[in-house]
Design an enzyme around this catalytic site. Structure first.
Site, mmCIF file in Angstrom:
data_model
loop_
_atom_site.group_PDB
_atom_site.id
_atom_site.type_symbol
_atom_site.label_atom_id
_atom_site.label_comp_id
_atom_site.label_asym_id
_atom_site.label_seq_id
_atom_site.Cartn_x
_atom_site.Cartn_y
_atom_site.Cartn_z
ATOM 1 C CG HIS A 43 43.264 50.885 53.791
ATOM 2 N ND1 HIS A 43 43.096 49.535 53.545
ATOM 3 C CD2 HIS A 43 44.494 51.024 54.364
ATOM 4 C CE1 HIS A 43 44.185 48.893 53.935
ATOM 5 N NE2 HIS A 43 45.043 49.777 54.430
ATOM 6 C CB CYS A 49 46.652 50.061 51.586
ATOM 7 S SG CYS A 49 47.619 48.838 52.501
ATOM 8 C CG ASN A 67 46.055 46.654 56.227
ATOM 9 O OD1 ASN A 67 45.549 46.536 55.110
ATOM 10 N ND2 ASN A 67 46.974 47.567 56.489
#
Length: 323
Positions: free
Chosen positions: A250, A113, A280
């Protein structure tokens, strides 16, 4: 002094939208449970013919169009991904081929990520070092293909997509008012590698594997790690949280986003939040969010933009950018 200036942005999402209501028919969960714990309302899932490279190439072409450039003008491609089309060649090389490029060089960065922050930092180093003049920086993922769709604690969280930025070398005075990447700080700590990982790979199981996560452990470390690396960026640049026009985090989940903003004393009105729409998307989440905020007019030339992320490893990082 040479700075890496953003010339264009682009994004791509799969055709299929998977809402929380539809998710209720696939796994034992509910819209209320997902929204309350994550803030996620929907996500996009790659279908037949849609891959990390195809989404990355689509986002790249849109970024090039926004920059008024063609693939022939690019001399480097860097793609942040944990879900490449093939073990090798890289997603970046696959994207290079889709763009019709036979010149320059292309490679992937894998920091889960945090991948896009790592990729931006790497591209900036190549530009500052004179090794590249125009770079496509891409974050692209198809996490739906490494999810355990029986595990309701993880399969509801992730989505697929891609985002891209064009960075260009520009000579400037080197002040904090100049456009471009100002500073970046990266960290990793492999002692946490078993808290967020995929239980497979070519060298261990010979299979792709599925994502596994200790959610509470990730959350426990996330806010502090993110805040720490951002403070390092502020110290290096002489800037403060008050100087930030936009925080683009993020998009892991709403609780982590809100917690980091609160710890840094950055009002939520200055935070770009797309986790509700995209879920996500790992390395794609930051460039997807940037693309949304540029398109709707929030991020404008001269704005100070702060990028931050944390991912499996653990990896984490922050980057300050004058738009």
């Amino acid at each position: 002094m040479i700075r890496s200036v953003v010339r264009g942005v682009g994004s791509a999402l799969p055709k299929r939208l998977l809402s929380n209501r539809e998710m209720e028919t696939l796994v034992d969960t509910s819209d209320d449970w997902i929204v309350q714990r994550t803030g996620i309302k929907q996500r996009y899932i790659a279908g037949e013919g849609e891959t990390t490279a195809s989404l990355g190439a689509e986002a790249a072409l849109k970024a090039l169009e926004a920059a008024g450039l063609a693939p022939a003008d690019i001399d480097m491609i860097i793609c942040a991904t944990s879900t490449p089309d093939n073990t090798f060649p890289s997603a970046a090389v696959n994207i290079q081929n889709r763009l019709g490029m036979t010149h320059g060089f292309a490679f992937d960065v894998q920091a889960v990520c945090t991948g896009f922050v790592y990729a931006m930092t790497t591209a900036d180093a190549y530009i500052r070092g004179g090794l590249a003049k125009r770079v496509l920086v891409i974050g692209a993922e198809t996490f739906s293909r490494i999810l355990d769709w029986q595990d309701r604690t993880t399969c509801v969280l992730f989505g697929d997509g891609a985002g891209a930025l064009v960075l260009e070398a520009v000579e400037g005075q080197g002040t904090i008012a100049d456009r471009g990447v100002l500073t970046a700080h990266l960290r990793s700590d492999g002692s946490h590698k078993d808290k967020l990982y995929v239980d497979g790979g070519p060298s261990t199981t010979g299979t792709v594997g599925h994502l596994r996560m200790e959610g509470r452990e990730v959350f426990k470390h996330a806010v502090g790690m993110i805040a720490d690396v951002i403070e390092q960026s502020f110290a290096a640049s002489g800037l403060t949280a008050e100087d930030v026009d936009w925080l683009v985090p993020h998009q892991a989940n709403r609780r982590i986003i809100d917690g980091a903003a609160k710890k840094l004393d950055i009002p939520l009105e200055k935070v770009v939040i797309t986790v509700d729409q995209h879920g996500n998307t790992s390395a794609a989440s930051i460039p997807l969010a940037i693309s949304v905020a540029v398109a709707d007019g929030r991020i404008k030339q001269g704005d100070l933009v702060l990028l931050e992320a944390m991912g499996g490893g653990f990896t984490w990082g922050a980057l300050l950018l004058r738009w």
